[in-house]
Design an enzyme around this catalytic site. Structure first.
Site, mmCIF file in Angstrom:
data_model
loop_
_atom_site.group_PDB
_atom_site.id
_atom_site.type_symbol
_atom_site.label_atom_id
_atom_site.label_comp_id
_atom_site.label_asym_id
_atom_site.label_seq_id
_atom_site.Cartn_x
_atom_site.Cartn_y
_atom_site.Cartn_z
ATOM 1 N N SER A 181 0.840 -1.188 0.000
ATOM 2 C CA SER A 181 0.000 0.000 0.000
ATOM 3 C C SER A 181 0.885 1.251 0.000
ATOM 4 C CB SER A 181 -0.953 -0.035 1.200
ATOM 5 O OG SER A 181 -1.956 0.941 1.077
ATOM 6 N N ASP B 255 -8.779 -6.099 -5.016
ATOM 7 C CA ASP B 255 -8.290 -4.810 -4.510
ATOM 8 C C ASP B 255 -8.792 -3.701 -5.428
ATOM 9 O OD1 ASP B 255 -6.923 -2.592 -3.602
ATOM 10 O OD2 ASP B 255 -4.946 -3.532 -3.637
ATOM 11 N N HIS C 257 -8.198 -4.926 -0.593
ATOM 12 C CA HIS C 257 -6.860 -4.334 -0.505
ATOM 13 C C HIS C 257 -6.051 -4.893 0.666
ATOM 14 C CE1 HIS C 257 -3.692 -1.356 -0.680
ATOM 15 N NE2 HIS C 257 -3.944 -0.976 0.551
#
Length: 386
Positions: free
Chosen positions: A153, A320, A353
């Protein structure tokens, strides 16, 4: 009892005392404090260091108990003795990013020039600024080249900055669920979160510490909004469906009738107990400004041309929608076009995610194979060097 991962130190380093940190905005900071944790032992030639870059609301407690929540480290599942990232072999470093709120210089810390809390007077920062601090930390630790940088991320964004600006200081790179630029949709979600914080009357124009208040409601709403983007529709339906919370029928009011409502409210309320509202503003803004290709006239491959000796692994997850597979595939294609050896995996997952934080066996298998390959490459290079 949680078994901690061979923890050696939890320290704060003071950097940029004699030469200030020059931010991308042109503003300077001096000195800069950086809080970090290390696990394992740095070997004699300092070739076994792995830098773990944390995500937006993460911290340096990657494999040890969080001092505020009492919970296990956010990646303790894979970091520790005899684990996927084996601290019997590797020296793992994880630092709290610039602008955050757990010991590193940020808006809740004291401005040495005024003796007052920075608050909203803290300068706007970028992901690149965060990495400059990490580079300063590795210098302090005497590490010239990291064995590997790993980030998911926002951590993946930091890893990309390492790859672009410091390729000679990285042996290999692992990028998980990330992107080379923040999309309009992601900027939009961040703006909703920031507006929620600033609309809370307890924010007090960012000077809530002076008034002994805290914008709990605004930050809680920001967290709830963001948390939805970390999940997936299928995952939410599987976990919560339309199930009611502790009742047999709707109340026909605005209480948390549904389990998903109760879950999000819990996420919001627990978040405000461990995070600073102004830090949330600054870090989300740093992510919004992130756009690697923009610095190379829109040509992402050009950004990676100096990194042709740094093997990379890019992992993405099918569900995601925050940083979708297309974004990660774009990175892999650009790396390949720049002559960087790259492996790419799109892993089927319905967990959204946050999959990179969870127990995903296929991800573990890919990571293990990549680490073993990087280790073999390092050993060969050392033999060739005599």
């Amino acid at each position: 009892m949680v078994k901690q991962a061979h923890k050696i130190a939890s320290q704060v380093a003071t950097l940029f005392e004699t030469s200030p940190l020059i931010l991308d905005s042109g503003v300077t900071l001096s000195p800069v404090q950086v809080a970090y944790e290390t696990y394992g032992t740095l070997n004699s030639d300092k070739s076994n260091a792995i830098m773990i870059c944390h995500a937006l609301t993460g911290d340096q407690y990657v494999a040890s108990t969080h001092p505020l929540t009492g919970k296990s480290g956010w990646w303790e599942r894979i970091i520790g003795p005899n684990k996927l990232i084996d601290t019997n072999k590797y020296f793992v470093i994880c630092s709290n990013v610039l602008g955050s709120c757990l010991g590193t210089t940020g808006p809740k810390e004291i401005n040495p020039e005024t003796g007052q809390i920075y608050g909203i007077d803290f300068p706007v920062i970028t992901i690149n600024d965060m990495v400059k601090v990490q580079v300063g930390l590795t210098d302090t630790l005497g590490i010239q080249k990291l064995f590997m940088v790993i980030g998911g991320s926002m951590g993946g964004m930091q890893a990309l900055e390492w790859l672009v600006d410091y390729p000679d200081r990285v042996g290999s790179m692992m990028l998980l669920a990330t992107a080379a630029q923040h999309s309009a949709q992601n900027i939009a979600f961040h703006e909703i979160g920031r507006q929620a914080v600033m609309a809370d009357p307890e924010w007090r124009d960012g000077k809530y510490q002076e008034h002994d208040t805290f914008p709990r409601k605004g930050l809680s709403v920001a967290r709830m909004t963001a948390h939805v983007t970390y999940l997936s529709e299928d995952g939410l339906m599987d976990k919560f469906g339309r199930n009611l919370q502790d009742r047999d029928a709707p109340t026909y009011g605005f209480e948390a009738d549904f389990q998903i409502e109760s879950y999000l409210r819990h996420q919001g309320s627990s978040f405000v107990d461990r995070f600073d509202a102004n830090s949330y503003l600054y870090i989300t803004r740093a992510m919004d400004y992130f756009d690697i290709a923009a610095r190379y006239e829109g040509k992402l491959a050009d950004a990676f041309k100096k990194a042709s000796d740094v093997p990379c692994l890019v992992i993405t997850f099918t569900s995601d929608w925050l940083y979708p597979p297309e974004e990660n595939k774009r990175i892999a294609h650009a790396l390949n076009a720049a002559g960087v050896p790259v492996s790419y995996a799109s892993i089927t997952s319905d967990r959204g995610h946050d999959s990179f934080l969870l127990d995903i066996p296929e991800m573990d298998k890919m990571m293990t194979g990549f680490i073993q390959s990087a280790e073999a490459r390092l050993m060969k290079d050392q033999r060739d060097d005599g």
